[in-house]
Design a protein around this motif. Sequence first.
Motif, PDB file in Angstrom:
ATOM      1  N   ILE A   1      18.774  -9.669 -42.268  1.00 30.52           N
ATOM      2  CA  ILE A   1      17.679 -10.351 -41.923  1.00 30.52           C
ATOM      3  C   ILE A   1      17.193 -11.361 -43.116  1.00 30.52           C
ATOM      4  CG2 ILE A   1      15.251 -10.037 -41.171  1.00 30.52           C
ATOM      5  CD1 ILE A   1      17.086  -9.037 -39.209  1.00 30.52           C
TER       6      ILE A   1
ATOM      7  N   ASN B   1      10.946 -10.280 -36.272  1.00 28.68           N
ATOM      8  CA  ASN B   1      10.378 -11.208 -37.150  1.00 28.68           C
ATOM      9  C   ASN B   1       9.953 -12.516 -36.280  1.00 28.68           C
ATOM     10  OD1 ASN B   1      10.254 -13.438 -39.104  1.00 28.68           O
ATOM     11  ND2 ASN B   1      10.724 -11.826 -40.522  1.00 28.68           N
TER      12      ASN B   1
ATOM     13  N   LEU C   1      12.452 -15.565 -36.182  1.00 29.66           N
ATOM     14  CA  LEU C   1      13.999 -15.546 -35.774  1.00 29.66           C
ATOM     15  C   LEU C   1      13.878 -15.523 -34.202  1.00 29.66           C
ATOM     16  CD1 LEU C   1      14.904 -12.243 -38.190  1.00 29.66           C
ATOM     17  CD2 LEU C   1      15.477 -14.928 -38.643  1.00 29.66           C
TER      18      LEU C   1
ATOM     19  N   TYR D   1      16.272 -13.732 -31.190  1.00 29.27           N
ATOM     20  CA  TYR D   1      17.195 -12.696 -30.946  1.00 29.27           C
ATOM     21  C   TYR D   1      17.896 -12.690 -29.895  1.00 29.27           C
ATOM     22  CZ  TYR D   1      14.378 -10.421 -34.290  1.00 29.27           C
ATOM     23  OH  TYR D   1      13.600  -9.971 -35.867  1.00 29.27           O
TER      24      TYR D   1
ATOM     25  N   VAL E   1      20.915 -12.420 -34.659  1.00 30.07           N
ATOM     26  CA  VAL E   1      19.602 -13.227 -34.907  1.00 30.07           C
ATOM     27  C   VAL E   1      20.002 -14.653 -35.615  1.00 30.07           C
ATOM     28  CG1 VAL E   1      18.258 -10.909 -35.325  1.00 30.07           C
ATOM     29  CG2 VAL E   1      19.601 -12.080 -37.281  1.00 30.07           C
TER      30      VAL E   1
END
Length: 307
Positions: free
Chosen positions: A148, A167, A170, A172, A282
């Motif tokens: 991450i 987050n 980000l 996904y 991600v």
Amino acid sequence: MSKTKIMGHIAGADIRMLRIFKAVVTCGGFSAAESELNISRAAISIAISDLEQRLSLKLCSRGRSGFSLTEEGEQVYMATLQLLSSHQEFQRQINSIHAELKGDLDIGITDCLVTLPRMFITDSLKVLKSRGPEVNINIEMIPAIDVIKAVLDGRIQTGVAPVLTKNPNLNYIHLYDEESNLYCSREHPFFDYPDQDLTPEQVYRCDMVFPSYQQSPEVRSHFQPFNKSAQASDREGIAFLILTGCYIGYLPTHFAQKWVDKGMMRALLPQEFNFVTPYAAVTRKDLAPNLILSNFLDALQSQMAPT
């Protein structure tokens, strides 16, 4: 009075020195950075000295007390991360201008996913390579939390990691729901016990190997009742300790299957002791368009589409 020199035009040699400086800080010293950079400690020392002279700043201290950054060194390190990330992003944007797929795909992956039966990552990399034979694929195997961080700071373009919390910066793409069971080895006293003769209370009293890597609160709750007497930093370490016969521990079913097939492990009360961990690919939301990354993500999403 002499004037302080100000760094003006940034040349290729400066980029090289800054990359060496970043590696030294990341590795925690000159000696540790040797294998990372594949150059001698003397060459590293010369590069850092040249950089300090170029910047007219003392960046670090090294001696008997070990390696440490000065206050100015801390600021230069943060600026270095920004510069190298921007430099890398510039190269990626230039690559995306070309119709041909040329350049790098930098991807970070957590350990032990290669044994998953649904080979979404492997198959998507295969598609990318078939579309762009000149693409360089760089895989870094790192802990989930570092995946991450590396995506957010631009060190890698994409990563595959468990979804612990989402987050907001980000994107996904859900890939897997990884099932984990509780295992013991054939050396363990409970290996030959039928499930009907075992109770959860008996299992709780066994010595257990506990993962030290980050997990979601929901998964972490599964470990609370156990007698935690050992720790491991990754799933391979957990397997090592389970195979001693002294400990029980949770492993992904796909990863443990090779030992189960050989009669070296068994799952204990799998209906009682199991949990699922979601995994996702991600990417940063504000990442500029990139032809190589887009092709990889398209290949991933096409595999996720229902057939």
